[in-house]
Design a protein around this motif. Structure first.
Motif, PDB file in Angstrom:
ATOM      1  N   GLU A   3      -3.444  -4.437  -1.723  1.00  0.00           N
ATOM      2  CA  GLU A   3      -2.017  -4.119  -1.678  1.00  0.00           C
ATOM      3  C   GLU A   3      -1.287  -5.146  -2.531  1.00  0.00           C
ATOM      4  O   GLU A   3      -1.763  -6.265  -2.738  1.00  0.00           O
ATOM      5  CB  GLU A   3      -1.541  -4.143  -0.221  1.00  0.00           C
ATOM      6  CG  GLU A   3      -0.052  -3.933   0.014  1.00  0.00           C
ATOM      7  CD  GLU A   3       0.491  -2.645  -0.554  1.00  0.00           C
ATOM      8  OE1 GLU A   3       1.145  -2.724  -1.618  1.00  0.00           O
ATOM      9  OE2 GLU A   3       0.278  -1.569   0.041  1.00  0.00           O
ATOM     10  N   LYS A   4      -0.131  -4.780  -3.040  1.00  0.00           N
ATOM     11  CA  LYS A   4       0.612  -5.730  -3.880  1.00  0.00           C
ATOM     12  C   LYS A   4       1.321  -6.762  -3.008  1.00  0.00           C
ATOM     13  O   LYS A   4       1.696  -6.463  -1.863  1.00  0.00           O
ATOM     14  CB  LYS A   4       1.605  -4.989  -4.782  1.00  0.00           C
ATOM     15  CG  LYS A   4       2.707  -4.218  -4.034  1.00  0.00           C
ATOM     16  CD  LYS A   4       3.865  -5.124  -3.666  1.00  0.00           C
ATOM     17  CE  LYS A   4       4.832  -4.453  -2.740  1.00  0.00           C
ATOM     18  NZ  LYS A   4       5.874  -5.387  -2.235  1.00  0.00           N
ATOM     19  N   PRO A   5       1.530  -7.991  -3.526  1.00  0.00           N
ATOM     20  CA  PRO A   5       0.917  -8.557  -4.721  1.00  0.00           C
ATOM     21  C   PRO A   5      -0.564  -8.800  -4.468  1.00  0.00           C
ATOM     22  O   PRO A   5      -0.969  -9.008  -3.323  1.00  0.00           O
ATOM     23  CB  PRO A   5       1.680  -9.856  -4.920  1.00  0.00           C
ATOM     24  CG  PRO A   5       2.102 -10.257  -3.546  1.00  0.00           C
ATOM     25  CD  PRO A   5       2.404  -8.972  -2.828  1.00  0.00           C
ATOM     26  N   PRO A   6      -1.405  -8.790  -5.510  1.00  0.00           N
ATOM     27  CA  PRO A   6      -2.849  -8.835  -5.272  1.00  0.00           C
ATOM     28  C   PRO A   6      -3.351 -10.122  -4.630  1.00  0.00           C
ATOM     29  O   PRO A   6      -4.405 -10.122  -4.004  1.00  0.00           O
ATOM     30  CB  PRO A   6      -3.433  -8.654  -6.682  1.00  0.00           C
ATOM     31  CG  PRO A   6      -2.328  -9.050  -7.610  1.00  0.00           C
ATOM     32  CD  PRO A   6      -1.068  -8.659  -6.932  1.00  0.00           C
TER      33      PRO A   6
ATOM     34  N   ALA B  84      -6.228  -3.762  -8.212  1.00  0.00           N
ATOM     35  CA  ALA B  84      -4.988  -4.466  -7.898  1.00  0.00           C
ATOM     36  C   ALA B  84      -3.868  -3.429  -7.963  1.00  0.00           C
ATOM     37  O   ALA B  84      -3.340  -3.127  -9.031  1.00  0.00           O
ATOM     38  CB  ALA B  84      -4.748  -5.598  -8.893  1.00  0.00           C
ATOM     39  N   SER B  85      -3.537  -2.869  -6.844  1.00  0.00           N
ATOM     40  CA  SER B  85      -2.686  -1.676  -6.823  1.00  0.00           C
ATOM     41  C   SER B  85      -1.207  -2.039  -6.940  1.00  0.00           C
ATOM     42  O   SER B  85      -0.746  -3.030  -6.366  1.00  0.00           O
ATOM     43  CB  SER B  85      -2.924  -0.883  -5.536  1.00  0.00           C
ATOM     44  OG  SER B  85      -2.441  -1.585  -4.402  1.00  0.00           O
ATOM     45  N   TRP B  86      -0.502  -1.233  -7.712  1.00  0.00           N
ATOM     46  CA  TRP B  86       0.959  -1.343  -7.859  1.00  0.00           C
ATOM     47  C   TRP B  86       1.525   0.027  -7.523  1.00  0.00           C
ATOM     48  O   TRP B  86       1.594   0.903  -8.374  1.00  0.00           O
ATOM     49  CB  TRP B  86       1.324  -1.763  -9.279  1.00  0.00           C
ATOM     50  CG  TRP B  86       0.711  -3.064  -9.708  1.00  0.00           C
ATOM     51  CD1 TRP B  86      -0.315  -3.243 -10.581  1.00  0.00           C
ATOM     52  CD2 TRP B  86       1.095  -4.377  -9.275  1.00  0.00           C
ATOM     53  NE1 TRP B  86      -0.608  -4.577 -10.724  1.00  0.00           N
ATOM     54  CE2 TRP B  86       0.245  -5.301  -9.933  1.00  0.00           C
ATOM     55  CE3 TRP B  86       2.068  -4.857  -8.397  1.00  0.00           C
ATOM     56  CZ2 TRP B  86       0.342  -6.682  -9.740  1.00  0.00           C
ATOM     57  CZ3 TRP B  86       2.156  -6.237  -8.205  1.00  0.00           C
ATOM     58  CH2 TRP B  86       1.310  -7.127  -8.869  1.00  0.00           C
ATOM     59  N   HIS B  87       1.909   0.215  -6.259  1.00  0.00           N
ATOM     60  CA  HIS B  87       2.269   1.557  -5.809  1.00  0.00           C
ATOM     61  C   HIS B  87       3.471   2.130  -6.544  1.00  0.00           C
ATOM     62  O   HIS B  87       3.553   3.346  -6.764  1.00  0.00           O
ATOM     63  CB  HIS B  87       2.502   1.579  -4.294  1.00  0.00           C
ATOM     64  CG  HIS B  87       3.654   0.757  -3.820  1.00  0.00           C
ATOM     65  ND1 HIS B  87       4.950   1.206  -3.855  1.00  0.00           N
ATOM     66  CD2 HIS B  87       3.707  -0.491  -3.299  1.00  0.00           C
ATOM     67  CE1 HIS B  87       5.751   0.283  -3.369  1.00  0.00           C
ATOM     68  NE2 HIS B  87       5.023  -0.775  -3.028  1.00  0.00           N
TER      69      HIS B  87
ATOM     70  N   ASP C 290       8.751 -10.169  -3.194  1.00  0.00           N
ATOM     71  CA  ASP C 290       7.849  -9.191  -2.591  1.00  0.00           C
ATOM     72  C   ASP C 290       8.302  -7.772  -2.956  1.00  0.00           C
ATOM     73  O   ASP C 290       7.492  -6.982  -3.437  1.00  0.00           O
ATOM     74  CB  ASP C 290       7.758  -9.375  -1.079  1.00  0.00           C
ATOM     75  CG  ASP C 290       6.794  -8.390  -0.446  1.00  0.00           C
ATOM     76  OD1 ASP C 290       5.574  -8.609  -0.542  1.00  0.00           O
ATOM     77  OD2 ASP C 290       7.259  -7.391   0.132  1.00  0.00           O
TER      78      ASP C 290
ATOM     79  N   ASN D 273       7.789  -5.003  -7.394  1.00  0.00           N
ATOM     80  CA  ASN D 273       7.677  -3.562  -7.633  1.00  0.00           C
ATOM     81  C   ASN D 273       8.389  -3.174  -8.921  1.00  0.00           C
ATOM     82  O   ASN D 273       7.889  -2.370  -9.719  1.00  0.00           O
ATOM     83  CB  ASN D 273       8.250  -2.779  -6.458  1.00  0.00           C
ATOM     84  CG  ASN D 273       7.439  -2.945  -5.198  1.00  0.00           C
ATOM     85  OD1 ASN D 273       6.238  -3.192  -5.241  1.00  0.00           O
ATOM     86  ND2 ASN D 273       8.092  -2.832  -4.047  1.00  0.00           N
TER      87      ASN D 273
ATOM     88  N   SER E 195       6.351  -4.317 -11.769  1.00  0.00           N
ATOM     89  CA  SER E 195       5.178  -3.469 -11.998  1.00  0.00           C
ATOM     90  C   SER E 195       5.555  -2.226 -12.799  1.00  0.00           C
ATOM     91  O   SER E 195       4.736  -1.708 -13.581  1.00  0.00           O
ATOM     92  CB  SER E 195       4.522  -3.075 -10.669  1.00  0.00           C
ATOM     93  OG  SER E 195       5.271  -2.097  -9.975  1.00  0.00           O
TER      94      SER E 195
ATOM     95  N   LEU F 171       2.428 -10.079 -11.600  1.00  0.00           N
ATOM     96  CA  LEU F 171       2.241 -11.345 -10.886  1.00  0.00           C
ATOM     97  C   LEU F 171       2.495 -12.525 -11.815  1.00  0.00           C
ATOM     98  O   LEU F 171       3.061 -13.548 -11.405  1.00  0.00           O
ATOM     99  CB  LEU F 171       0.824 -11.412 -10.313  1.00  0.00           C
ATOM    100  CG  LEU F 171       0.455 -12.667  -9.521  1.00  0.00           C
ATOM    101  CD1 LEU F 171       1.372 -12.861  -8.323  1.00  0.00           C
ATOM    102  CD2 LEU F 171      -1.014 -12.593  -9.077  1.00  0.00           C
TER     103      LEU F 171
END
Length: 311
Positions: free
Chosen positions: A91-94, A117-120, A170, A174, A177, A291
Motif C-alpha cells: 500500500e502507498k507509500p511503499p 509498489a502500488s499507487w491507487h 500521506d 496521491n 503519484s 516517494l
C-alpha cells in the motif's frame, strides 16, 4: 500460475477494510486465504494470525500478500514475505524511506518474486484519459490543491504524526503519484514550506514548489485541516487550454468541457487487476518517483513549528 492466486492481507486498518477487502472479494484472480493483524481485527470466516511468522508456520498455502500496515513497519513485513517467496503488494507509500523501498525492490529481484509498489490514485478514472491527452500538448504550468480533514479521513491514526508517518504527505503523495505518471518529464523540488505541529514529527500543511527538466513550474498546496468541502484537484495549463482533474483524479475535464466516462470499476479493483497481471507475467512494478519527491521536500523544505494538533 494457474487458478486463483492465494492471497493474505497483512494489516487490517481502515484502508484494508474500506478498499482492499472489497476489491479482493470482487476479483476472480484472487482468493483471500488469511489475514494478519496485531490489533485483533479480523475478517469473518477467514483464518487470522497476529504475526507473519505464524501464518508462514501454518498449513495455509499463500502465493501473495498485500501489506497494508503503517509505513514504519512495512519494510520488515515485506522483507519477511519476499524471503518466503511470496509476491508482495505494498500500500502507498511503499516504505518509510527511499532506502527501505530500494532494498525491497532489490530483494524482490534477487528472489524473482513480484513486488508492486502500488499507487491507487493512478487508477482513478480520469488519470488515463488525462495522460493520453497531455501526450501531444505543451505543458506550461501545473497547480495542485490537496485539502482534506485529517479528523475525517484518518481518525485515531497516531502513526501518521510519528517519524516515517508522512503527515499531510500521506494523502499528498496521491497527487504526486498522479502527476509523476501523467507528466512527460521528471520533477525536481526547488523549495518547500512545511508546517509541523509542536507535538508532532510530521507536517500538517505546507507548500511545495517543483519544476520539470524543461523548467515548467509545478506548485502544490497541502492542508490536513480543511473543513467544509474537501478538494483533491490538479489544474494543468497547456497550449490547448487547461485540463482539470478533480476528486483525486476520478473526474477529468478537458478545455472544451468534455468529461469522458469512467473506463474501470474503481481504483482498487483496477489495482488488483494489475497486481494479478504482474504476478502472472513474473514482473514487478516499483516506481519510487512520488516517494522521492516527498523525501526531497523534507530535505529542501523549511520546517516551521505551528500550534499543537489535538484530535
Amino acid at each position: 500460475m494457474s487458478g486463483a492466486i492465494r492471497l493474505a492481507v497483512i494489516g487490517l486498518g481502515k484502508i484494508a477494510r474500506d478498499q482492499h477487502l472489497p476489491a479482493i472479494a470482487s476479483s476472480d484472480a484472487f482468493e483471500l486465504v488469511a489475514t494478519v493483524s496485531r490489533d485483533g481485527a479480523r475478517s469473518d470466516g477467514i483464518p487470522h494470525f497476529e504475526e507473519v511468522g505464524d501464518l508462514a508456520e501454518s498449513n495455509i498455502g499463500v502465493d501473495a500478500v498485500s501489506v497494508c500496515t503503517p509505513p514504519q513497519v512495512r519494510r520488515a513485513v515485506a522483507q519477511a514475505a519476499l524471503a518466503r517467496g511470496w509476491h508482495v503488494l505494498l500500500e502507498k507509500p511503499p516504505a518509510a524511506t527511499l532506502g527501505e523501498a530500494e532494498a525491497l525492490r532489490d530483494l524482490a529481484c534477487a528472489r524473482e518474486t513480484t513486488l508492486f509498489a502500488s499507487w491507487h490514485s493512478r487508477h482513478a478514472a480520469g488519470v488515463a484519459p488525462a495522460r493520453a491527452w497531455l501526450a501531444d500538448r505543451e505543458i506550461r504550468s501545473v497547480r495542485i490543491a490537496w485539502r482534506e480533514d485529517v479528523r475525517v479521513w484518518h481518525p485515531g491514526q497516531a502513526w501518521i504524526w510519528q517519524p516515517g508517518g508522512f503527515g499531510v504527505f500521506d494523502p499528498g503523495i496521491n497527487a504526486l503519484s498522479i502527476i509523476t505518471h501523467i507528466l512527460p518529464r521528471p520533477l525536481f523540488v526547488t523549495a518547500a514550506d512545511l508546517e509541523v505541529p509542536e507535538n508532532c514529527a510530521a507536517p500538517i500543511a505546507g507548500t511545495v514548489s517543483m519544476c520539470d527538466s524543461a523548467g515548467v513550474n509545478v506548485a502544490m498546496e497541502l492542508d490536513f485541516l480543511q473543513q467544509g468541502p474537501q478538494s483533491w484537484d490538479i489544474a494543468i495549463e497547456t497550449d490547448a487550454g487547461t485540463l482539470r482533474l478533480a476528486k483525486g483524479g476520478a473526474e477529468v475535464s478537458f478545455p472544451d468541457g468534455r468529461q469522458p466516462p469512467a473506463e474501470n470499476d474503481g481504483e482498487y479493483p483496477a489495482l488488483y487487476a494489475h497486481y494479478a497481471e504482474l504476478i502472472r507475467a513474473g514482473e514487478s512494478d516499483v516506481d519510487l518517483a512520488p516517494l522521492r519527491i516527498v523525501a526531497d521536500a523534507f530535505l529542501k523544505g523549511r520546517h516551521r513549528q505551528v500550534a499543537a494538533f489535538i484530535e
